[in-house]
Design an enzyme around this catalytic site. Structure first.
Site, PDB file in Angstrom:
ATOM      1  N   LYS A  24       0.708  -0.998   0.178  1.00  0.00           N
ATOM      2  CA  LYS A  24      -0.039   0.319   0.351  1.00  0.00           C
ATOM      3  C   LYS A  24       1.722   1.502  -0.145  1.00  0.00           C
ATOM      4  O   LYS A  24       0.721   2.088  -0.315  1.00  0.00           O
ATOM      5  CB  LYS A  24      -1.198   0.073   1.047  1.00  0.00           C
ATOM      6  N   LYS A  82      -4.143  -9.222  -5.895  1.00  0.00           N
ATOM      7  CA  LYS A  82      -5.567  -9.945  -5.283  1.00  0.00           C
ATOM      8  C   LYS A  82      -6.759  -8.722  -6.000  1.00  0.00           C
ATOM      9  O   LYS A  82      -6.247  -7.417  -6.705  1.00  0.00           O
ATOM     10  CB  LYS A  82      -5.481  -9.755  -4.045  1.00  0.00           C
ATOM     11  N   LYS A  97      -9.997  -2.301  -3.401  1.00  0.00           N
ATOM     12  CA  LYS A  97     -10.793  -1.981  -3.710  1.00  0.00           C
ATOM     13  C   LYS A  97     -10.199  -0.469  -4.032  1.00  0.00           C
ATOM     14  O   LYS A  97     -10.702   0.281  -5.021  1.00  0.00           O
ATOM     15  CB  LYS A  97     -11.190  -1.203  -2.365  1.00  0.00           C
TER      16      LYS A  97
HETATM   17  N1  AQP Z   1      -9.730 -10.228  -3.594  1.00  0.00           N
HETATM   18  C1  AQP Z   1      -9.499 -10.479  -2.028  1.00  0.00           C
HETATM   19  N2  AQP Z   1      -9.977 -11.724  -2.043  1.00  0.00           N
HETATM   20  C2  AQP Z   1     -10.336 -12.700  -0.521  1.00  0.00           C
HETATM   21  N3  AQP Z   1     -11.031 -11.981   0.225  1.00  0.00           N
HETATM   22  C3  AQP Z   1     -10.482 -10.276   0.251  1.00  0.00           C
HETATM   23  N4  AQP Z   1     -10.668  -8.909   1.296  1.00  0.00           N
HETATM   24  C4  AQP Z   1      -9.905  -8.398   0.670  1.00  0.00           C
HETATM   25  N5  AQP Z   1      -9.600  -8.545  -1.049  1.00  0.00           N
HETATM   26  C5  AQP Z   1      -9.864 -10.105  -1.286  1.00  0.00           C
HETATM   27  C6  AQP Z   1     -11.066  -9.843   2.719  1.00  0.00           C
HETATM   28  O1  AQP Z   1     -12.148  -8.076   2.818  1.00  0.00           O
HETATM   29  C7  AQP Z   1     -12.263  -8.352   4.363  1.00  0.00           C
HETATM   30  C8  AQP Z   1     -11.974  -7.033   4.213  1.00  0.00           C
HETATM   31  O2  AQP Z   1     -11.138  -6.585   3.496  1.00  0.00           O
HETATM   32  P1  AQP Z   1     -10.571  -4.168   4.194  1.00  0.00           P
HETATM   33  O3  AQP Z   1     -11.783  -3.205   3.923  1.00  0.00           O
HETATM   34  O4  AQP Z   1      -9.631  -4.886   5.544  1.00  0.00           O
HETATM   35  O5  AQP Z   1      -9.737  -4.478   2.958  1.00  0.00           O
HETATM   36  P2  AQP Z   1      -8.831  -5.123   2.133  1.00  0.00           P
HETATM   37  O6  AQP Z   1      -8.689  -6.215   2.475  1.00  0.00           O
HETATM   38  O7  AQP Z   1      -7.510  -3.673   1.941  1.00  0.00           O
HETATM   39  O8  AQP Z   1      -9.400  -5.101   0.943  1.00  0.00           O
HETATM   40  P3  AQP Z   1      -8.226  -4.071  -0.155  1.00  0.00           P
HETATM   41  O9  AQP Z   1      -9.746  -5.098  -1.423  1.00  0.00           O
HETATM   42  O10 AQP Z   1      -6.777  -4.503  -0.446  1.00  0.00           O
HETATM   43  O11 AQP Z   1      -8.842  -2.576  -0.601  1.00  0.00           O
HETATM   44  P4  AQP Z   1      -7.768  -1.333   0.038  1.00  0.00           P
HETATM   45  O12 AQP Z   1      -6.942  -1.491  -0.680  1.00  0.00           O
HETATM   46  O13 AQP Z   1      -8.386  -0.076  -0.193  1.00  0.00           O
HETATM   47  O14 AQP Z   1      -7.562  -1.447   1.855  1.00  0.00           O
HETATM   48  C9  AQP Z   1     -10.707  -8.593   4.686  1.00  0.00           C
HETATM   49  O15 AQP Z   1     -10.791  -9.493   5.782  1.00  0.00           O
HETATM   50  C10 AQP Z   1     -10.393  -9.230   3.343  1.00  0.00           C
HETATM   51  O16 AQP Z   1      -9.248 -10.643   4.369  1.00  0.00           O
END
Ligand code: AQP
Length: 335
Positions: free
Chosen positions: A120, A201, A204
């Site tokens: 990140k 992966k 968001k």
């Molecule tokens: N690609 C994924 N596959 C399976 N599970 C996923 N999670 C996130 N991406 C995937 C799970 O979703 C939950 C919430 O995620 P988060 O809001 O804590 O943020 P994150 O993991 O950081 O999600 P992103 O999509 O990568 O968003 P950004 O980049 O904005 O932070 C968690 O249980 C996570 O494991």
């Protein structure tokens, strides 16, 4: 009722209201929350972790809207305030308080190892201290409620491991205080990959919206995004993570939405091409998301009712959180 819930194991999880909640978040985490809640075997707590969202810059108006969107999505997928606690992290100030205290027992090296921070921070022009300290706040979220199990996607495993390390360290240094939590990871769907790049992966914060299918994407958008999703060389619809990472990812998504084993889908598409498979996949996703999208509209049109649920949830959450914090303050020597 109270006696009964005391004996139940506690489940805690959350989503940050940053960006668009996508099918990776849903299949990796949120979908299993509902199953866990419905089993009736656990005390279930689901939080909208807004303090995590501000570890990267956010526009205040957009953040406010996102927080309400995520809360309404929780309700739309089936989180039931009669059965689970649902609240906003910043409404329970103990999260930030315990986060700070945990920072004071966290070696810098532990945070420097976090792969999510490495990923990140690369995307940021200026890296904020909050992004670096994010995992200690997450540890606080979990430990405040004496959580036994944390249902998350695979990407969060390292953060849960750190939470365990910090809980053990605190207990050893100040006496038994925290339950040591364990991760709860889905067998399939724990790591849904980006549609535009199956090496990373689904995320968001991805640069292109073609990376993900948001839970609130319209049918036309879903059809378009699946149509342009990356595929592999060859034309066979076959699950092979090494040789066919893109098709394997699409098969996983199909299988989870259609609730059919992957082998069955492979058989159905024997001798058929990517175009036909993708066309059907889009419809499977549209159908899978349509009930929650309809429910979401009801909650979206009734923000006062959503806020009332969140306020009640925060009051309940505070009961446990303040109990844990009193013990923590006492143990570390605050007066
Ligand atoms: N690609 C994924 N596959 C399976 N599970 C996923 N999670 C996130 N991406 C995937 C799970 O979703 C939950 C919430 O995620 P988060 O809001 O804590 O943020 P994150 O993991 O950081 O999600 P992103 O999509 O990568 O968003 P950004 O980049 O904005 O932070 C968690 O249980 C996570 O494991």
């Amino acid at each position: 009722m109270e006696m009964e819930s005391k004996k139940k194991k506690t489940i805690f999880s959350g989503v940050a209201p940053s960006g668009n909640i996508h099918i990776g978040n849903y299949l990796g985490a949120i979908k299993q929350w509902v199953k866990i809640q419905e089993s009736g075997e656990f005390r279930t707590i689901f939080c909208v972790v807004d303090e995590h969202a501000i570890t990267v810059p956010q526009d205040p108006e957009k953040l406010r809207a996102k927080i309400m969107e995520v809360a309404a999505l929780y309700l739309a997928v089936g989180i039931d305030p009669e059965k689970s606690l649902i609240f906003i992290q910043s409404h329970v100030s103990e999260h930030a308080e315990l986060g700070w205290i945990l920072n004071t027992i966290t070696p810098l090296g532990e945070l420097q190892r976090m792969t999510q921070f490495k990923d990140k921070s690369q995307k940021q022009k200026s890296i904020l201290a909050g992004l670096f300290n994010y995992p200690t706040l997450m540890a606080a979220d979990i430990l405040l409620y004496q959580t036994n199990l944390v249902p998350v996607g695979e990407d969060q495993l390292q953060h849960i491991e750190l939470t365990r390390t910090l809980a053990k360290k605190f207990n050893a240094q100040f006496g038994e205080t925290f339950v040591i939590p364990e991760p709860m990871i889905n067998k399939t769907g724990a790591r849904i990959m980006g549609l535009d790049n199956p090496e990373n992966k689904m995320s968001k914060s991805a640069e292109s919206p073609n990376n993900y299918i948001a839970l609130l994407d319209s049918p036309e958008t879903i059809r378009k995004k699946i149509k342009v999703a990356v595929t592999d060389s060859g034309s066979e619809i076959k699950y092979d993570r090494e040789k066919k990472p893109a098709v394997s990812n699409l098969l996983t998504i199909y299988s989870l939405f259609a609730e059919k084993p992957i082998e069955e889908i492979e058989k159905e598409y024997e001798g058929k091409g990517y175009a036909e498979f993708k066309k059907d996949l889009a419809e499977v996703i549209i159908e899978g998301l349509s009930p929650l999208q309809a429910k979401y509209k009801e909650f979206e049109n009734n923000p006062d009712a959503v806020m009332a649920i969140l306020k009640k949830g925060a009051e309940k959450a505070k009961e446990t959180a303040s109990r844990t914090m009193s013990e923590v303050r006492e143990k570390i020597g605050f007066v």
